[in-house]
Design a protein around this motif. Structure first.
Motif, PDB file in Angstrom:
ATOM      1  N   TYR A  71      29.988  86.035  68.830  1.00 57.76           N
ATOM      2  CA  TYR A  71      29.516  87.400  69.096  1.00 57.76           C
ATOM      3  C   TYR A  71      28.147  87.675  68.492  1.00 57.76           C
ATOM      4  CZ  TYR A  71      34.308  88.066  70.645  1.00 57.76           C
ATOM      5  OH  TYR A  71      35.505  87.941  71.296  1.00 57.76           O
ATOM      6  N   ALA A  72      27.776  86.935  67.438  1.00 58.75           N
ATOM      7  CA  ALA A  72      26.452  87.114  66.828  1.00 58.75           C
ATOM      8  C   ALA A  72      25.351  86.503  67.682  1.00 58.75           C
ATOM      9  CB  ALA A  72      26.443  86.508  65.433  1.00 58.75           C
ATOM     10  N   LYS A  73      25.723  85.544  68.525  1.00 56.78           N
ATOM     11  CA  LYS A  73      24.792  84.940  69.488  1.00 56.78           C
ATOM     12  C   LYS A  73      23.518  84.415  68.809  1.00 56.78           C
ATOM     13  CE  LYS A  73      26.562  87.948  73.116  1.00 56.78           C
ATOM     14  NZ  LYS A  73      27.466  86.924  73.652  1.00 56.78           N
ATOM     15  N   GLY A  74      23.725  83.658  67.724  1.00 58.68           N
ATOM     16  CA  GLY A  74      22.596  83.035  67.050  1.00 58.68           C
ATOM     17  C   GLY A  74      21.911  83.915  66.023  1.00 58.68           C
ATOM     18  N   GLU A  75      22.346  85.162  65.901  1.00 55.51           N
ATOM     19  CA  GLU A  75      21.754  86.078  64.926  1.00 55.51           C
ATOM     20  C   GLU A  75      22.609  86.107  63.660  1.00 55.51           C
ATOM     21  OE1 GLU A  75      18.859  87.450  65.472  1.00 55.51           O
ATOM     22  OE2 GLU A  75      18.732  86.716  67.532  1.00 55.51           O
ATOM     23  N   THR A  76      22.115  86.833  62.647  1.00 56.34           N
ATOM     24  CA  THR A  76      22.845  86.929  61.379  1.00 56.34           C
ATOM     25  C   THR A  76      23.865  88.066  61.384  1.00 56.34           C
ATOM     26  OG1 THR A  76      21.097  88.341  60.467  1.00 56.34           O
ATOM     27  CG2 THR A  76      20.925  85.949  60.075  1.00 56.34           C
ATOM     28  N   ALA A  77      23.863  88.870  62.430  1.00 52.14           N
ATOM     29  CA  ALA A  77      24.830  89.970  62.574  1.00 52.14           C
ATOM     30  C   ALA A  77      25.145  90.143  64.050  1.00 52.14           C
ATOM     31  CB  ALA A  77      24.268  91.265  61.983  1.00 52.14           C
ATOM     32  N   GLY A  79      25.026  92.126  67.186  1.00 52.64           N
ATOM     33  CA  GLY A  79      24.278  93.242  67.751  1.00 52.64           C
ATOM     34  C   GLY A  79      25.039  93.947  68.855  1.00 52.64           C
ATOM     35  N   LEU A  80      24.373  94.883  69.516  1.00 53.85           N
ATOM     36  CA  LEU A  80      25.021  95.735  70.507  1.00 53.85           C
ATOM     37  C   LEU A  80      25.704  94.935  71.610  1.00 53.85           C
ATOM     38  CD1 LEU A  80      25.644  98.568  71.548  1.00 53.85           C
ATOM     39  CD2 LEU A  80      23.422  98.554  72.715  1.00 53.85           C
ATOM     40  N   GLU A  81      25.019  93.932  72.147  1.00 48.05           N
ATOM     41  CA  GLU A  81      25.605  93.123  73.217  1.00 48.05           C
ATOM     42  C   GLU A  81      26.885  92.436  72.746  1.00 48.05           C
ATOM     43  OE1 GLU A  81      24.541  89.247  76.055  1.00 48.05           O
ATOM     44  OE2 GLU A  81      22.969  90.175  74.829  1.00 48.05           O
ATOM     45  N   GLY A  82      26.833  91.845  71.559  1.00 46.64           N
ATOM     46  CA  GLY A  82      28.007  91.174  71.010  1.00 46.64           C
ATOM     47  C   GLY A  82      29.124  92.142  70.666  1.00 46.64           C
ATOM     48  N   VAL A  83      28.754  93.326  70.169  1.00 49.26           N
ATOM     49  CA  VAL A  83      29.750  94.351  69.845  1.00 49.26           C
ATOM     50  C   VAL A  83      30.528  94.758  71.091  1.00 49.26           C
ATOM     51  CG1 VAL A  83      30.013  96.785  69.221  1.00 49.26           C
ATOM     52  CG2 VAL A  83      28.642  95.293  67.781  1.00 49.26           C
ATOM     53  N   ILE A  84      29.803  95.005  72.171  1.00 46.56           N
ATOM     54  CA  ILE A  84      30.452  95.409  73.420  1.00 46.56           C
ATOM     55  C   ILE A  84      31.351  94.294  73.937  1.00 46.56           C
ATOM     56  CG2 ILE A  84      30.042  96.001  75.843  1.00 46.56           C
ATOM     57  CD1 ILE A  84      27.513  97.494  74.900  1.00 46.56           C
ATOM     58  N   GLU A  85      30.869  93.051  73.868  1.00 46.17           N
ATOM     59  CA  GLU A  85      31.684  91.913  74.301  1.00 46.17           C
ATOM     60  C   GLU A  85      32.944  91.794  73.447  1.00 46.17           C
ATOM     61  OE1 GLU A  85      31.402  87.012  74.723  1.00 46.17           O
ATOM     62  OE2 GLU A  85      29.580  88.192  74.291  1.00 46.17           O
ATOM     63  N   PHE A  86      32.793  91.953  72.136  1.00 47.50           N
ATOM     64  CA  PHE A  86      33.933  91.869  71.211  1.00 47.50           C
ATOM     65  C   PHE A  86      34.959  92.960  71.508  1.00 47.50           C
ATOM     66  CE2 PHE A  86      35.510  93.005  66.778  1.00 47.50           C
ATOM     67  CZ  PHE A  86      36.483  92.032  66.768  1.00 47.50           C
ATOM     68  N   ILE A  87      34.484  94.185  71.691  1.00 48.10           N
ATOM     69  CA  ILE A  87      35.384  95.307  71.989  1.00 48.10           C
ATOM     70  C   ILE A  87      36.117  95.051  73.301  1.00 48.10           C
ATOM     71  CG2 ILE A  87      35.417  97.756  72.649  1.00 48.10           C
ATOM     72  CD1 ILE A  87      33.219  98.199  70.547  1.00 48.10           C
ATOM     73  N   ASN A  88      35.409  94.566  74.305  1.00 50.86           N
ATOM     74  CA  ASN A  88      36.047  94.264  75.592  1.00 50.86           C
ATOM     75  C   ASN A  88      37.081  93.146  75.458  1.00 50.86           C
ATOM     76  OD1 ASN A  88      34.537  96.212  76.902  1.00 50.86           O
ATOM     77  ND2 ASN A  88      32.967  94.791  77.599  1.00 50.86           N
ATOM     78  N   ASP A  89      36.762  92.126  74.658  1.00 50.21           N
ATOM     79  CA  ASP A  89      37.701  91.020  74.454  1.00 50.21           C
ATOM     80  C   ASP A  89      38.973  91.482  73.748  1.00 50.21           C
ATOM     81  OD1 ASP A  89      35.987  89.302  75.710  1.00 50.21           O
ATOM     82  OD2 ASP A  89      35.328  88.261  73.889  1.00 50.21           O
ATOM     83  N   LEU A  90      38.863  92.553  72.962  1.00 52.88           N
ATOM     84  CA  LEU A  90      40.035  93.136  72.309  1.00 52.88           C
ATOM     85  C   LEU A  90      40.855  94.006  73.265  1.00 52.88           C
ATOM     86  CD1 LEU A  90      38.540  94.198  68.843  1.00 52.88           C
ATOM     87  CD2 LEU A  90      40.251  92.416  69.228  1.00 52.88           C
ATOM     88  N   GLY A  91      40.337  94.174  74.491  1.00 55.67           N
ATOM     89  CA  GLY A  91      41.022  95.012  75.463  1.00 55.67           C
ATOM     90  C   GLY A  91      40.746  96.486  75.263  1.00 55.67           C
ATOM     91  N   LEU A  92      39.622  96.802  74.599  1.00 53.51           N
ATOM     92  CA  LEU A  92      39.278  98.193  74.294  1.00 53.51           C
ATOM     93  C   LEU A  92      38.024  98.606  75.049  1.00 53.51           C
ATOM     94  CD1 LEU A  92      39.680  98.004  70.395  1.00 53.51           C
ATOM     95  CD2 LEU A  92      41.437  98.577  72.080  1.00 53.51           C
ATOM     96  N   GLN A  93      37.767  99.902  75.005  1.00 54.71           N
ATOM     97  CA  GLN A  93      36.531 100.459  75.511  1.00 54.71           C
ATOM     98  C   GLN A  93      35.809 101.133  74.347  1.00 54.71           C
ATOM     99  OE1 GLN A  93      35.452 100.034  78.676  1.00 54.71           O
ATOM    100  NE2 GLN A  93      37.329  98.911  79.170  1.00 54.71           N
ATOM    101  N   LEU A  94      34.491 101.224  74.434  1.00 58.73           N
ATOM    102  CA  LEU A  94      33.709 101.815  73.347  1.00 58.73           C
ATOM    103  C   LEU A  94      34.147 103.244  73.054  1.00 58.73           C
ATOM    104  CD1 LEU A  94      31.405 101.124  71.407  1.00 58.73           C
ATOM    105  CD2 LEU A  94      29.805 102.113  73.057  1.00 58.73           C
ATOM    106  N   GLU A  95      34.581 103.969  74.101  1.00 58.46           N
ATOM    107  CA  GLU A  95      34.937 105.375  73.920  1.00 58.46           C
ATOM    108  C   GLU A  95      36.407 105.593  73.566  1.00 58.46           C
ATOM    109  OE1 GLU A  95      35.169 104.411  78.366  1.00 58.46           O
ATOM    110  OE2 GLU A  95      33.836 103.981  76.663  1.00 58.46           O
ATOM    111  N   ASP A  96      37.191 104.505  73.393  1.00 59.92           N
ATOM    112  CA  ASP A  96      38.593 104.650  73.008  1.00 59.92           C
ATOM    113  C   ASP A  96      38.714 105.104  71.558  1.00 59.92           C
ATOM    114  OD1 ASP A  96      39.397 103.748  75.482  1.00 59.92           O
ATOM    115  OD2 ASP A  96      39.834 101.706  74.822  1.00 59.92           O
ATOM    116  N   LEU A  97      39.733 105.925  71.281  1.00 55.55           N
ATOM    117  CA  LEU A  97      39.971 106.331  69.894  1.00 55.55           C
ATOM    118  C   LEU A  97      40.285 105.133  69.014  1.00 55.55           C
ATOM    119  CD1 LEU A  97      42.030 109.657  69.873  1.00 55.55           C
ATOM    120  CD2 LEU A  97      39.629 109.293  69.334  1.00 55.55           C
TER     121      LEU A  97
END
Length: 265
Positions: A71-77, A79-97
């Motif tokens: 999810y870091a995609k070569g970075e040290t943290a 980022g937004l792209e990886g965060v969205i991918e991670f949330i989607n892989d968890l079966g969640l949406q960004l706007e879910d509680l």
């Protein structure tokens, strides 16, 4: 839980506490094998309070490290792209509680912030997770807790304010506040929520806010709105029990006056 999974949890618990295998099993069993709950229980019972876990001494599982790298995609943290991918892989949406539950679990200060390597590794290690399937189970548990545990709901609700607050501001934009109040209080009727609110009263609250001239919500007001709906979940409750001498924020007093004018309470 399969035996090898139990043994892995015990090994992790011992690596963090240096306690005996017997004691590790005891605390894990009575906390349904959730490492973080078991650690809190252990520190409260054995040491009289929680202490910081020395994460720098931990060797994280390779699978967990590789997941971070994905999810870091070569970075040290992450980022937004990886965060969205991670949330989607968890079966969640960004706007879910439940995504706010995730943010709280990761000590994520802003939804727009990157997730650091230490945040990701230490948080999931404490949960006993190395794989996305294990993380999904944790998130399912947290979602159930959100809808059944009043104390946890309050913690997540209060955490939301700072999480969605614009950088450098101390008050929340009204439109954002309304958007998240709808997430919390426009409930799925099939779920057994901790706080049940009459949809008609909540609809009146939104109409009042949208017709009001103010455009910001303070942290105290945000906090008190949950308490207001918990104590007075219907128009009938407001009519019978609202006390203007109680220490409600001014906007809630104005809402009561609005209901007097429009509903004749």
């Amino acid at each position: 839980m399969r035996q090898h999974e139990e043994e892995r949890q015990i090994e992790r618990f011992i690596s963090l506490t240096e306690c005996s295998s017997k004691l590790a099993r005891k605390y894990l069993q009575r906390n349904n094998w959730h490492v973080d709950y078991a650690l809190n229980d252990y520190y409260d019972s054995e040491l009289g309070g929680f202490v910081d876990v020395p994460h720098q001494q931990v060797k994280y599982p390779e699978e967990l490290v590789e997941l971070f790298k994905k999810y870091a995609k070569g970075e040290t943290a992450i980022g937004l792209e990886g965060v969205i991918e991670f949330i989607n892989d968890l079966g969640l949406q960004l706007e879910d509680l439940v995504t706010i539950c995730l943010a709280k679990l990761l000590s994520w200060k802003k939804l727009t912030d990157p997730i650091t390597e230490e945040q990701f590794l230490s948080s999931w290690y404490m949960q006993g997770c190395s794989h996305i399937t294990e993380m999904k189970v944790v998130m399912k548990d947290l979602e159930k807790k959100l809808y059944s545990d009043r104390s946890y709901l309050g913690e997540v609700y209060d955490y939301t304010f700072d999480l969605i607050l614009d950088e450098g501001k101390s008050t929340l934009d009204m439109d954002t506040a309304i958007e998240y109040w709808k997430l919390y209080f426009c409930q799925d009727l099939e779920r057994s929520a901790v706080i049940k609110i009459d949809p008609r009263l909540f609809s009146d609250w939104i109409i009042f806010l949208e017709s009001d001239s103010r455009d910001e919500i303070s942290k105290d007001c945000w906090h008190m709105v949950l308490i207001f709906f918990e104590r007075l979940p219907s128009l009938e409750d407001v009519a019978a029990k609202y006390n203007e001498n109680d220490a409600w924020p001014f906007i809630i007093d104005e809402f009561y006056e609005y209901l007097q004018d429009t509903k004749g309470i």
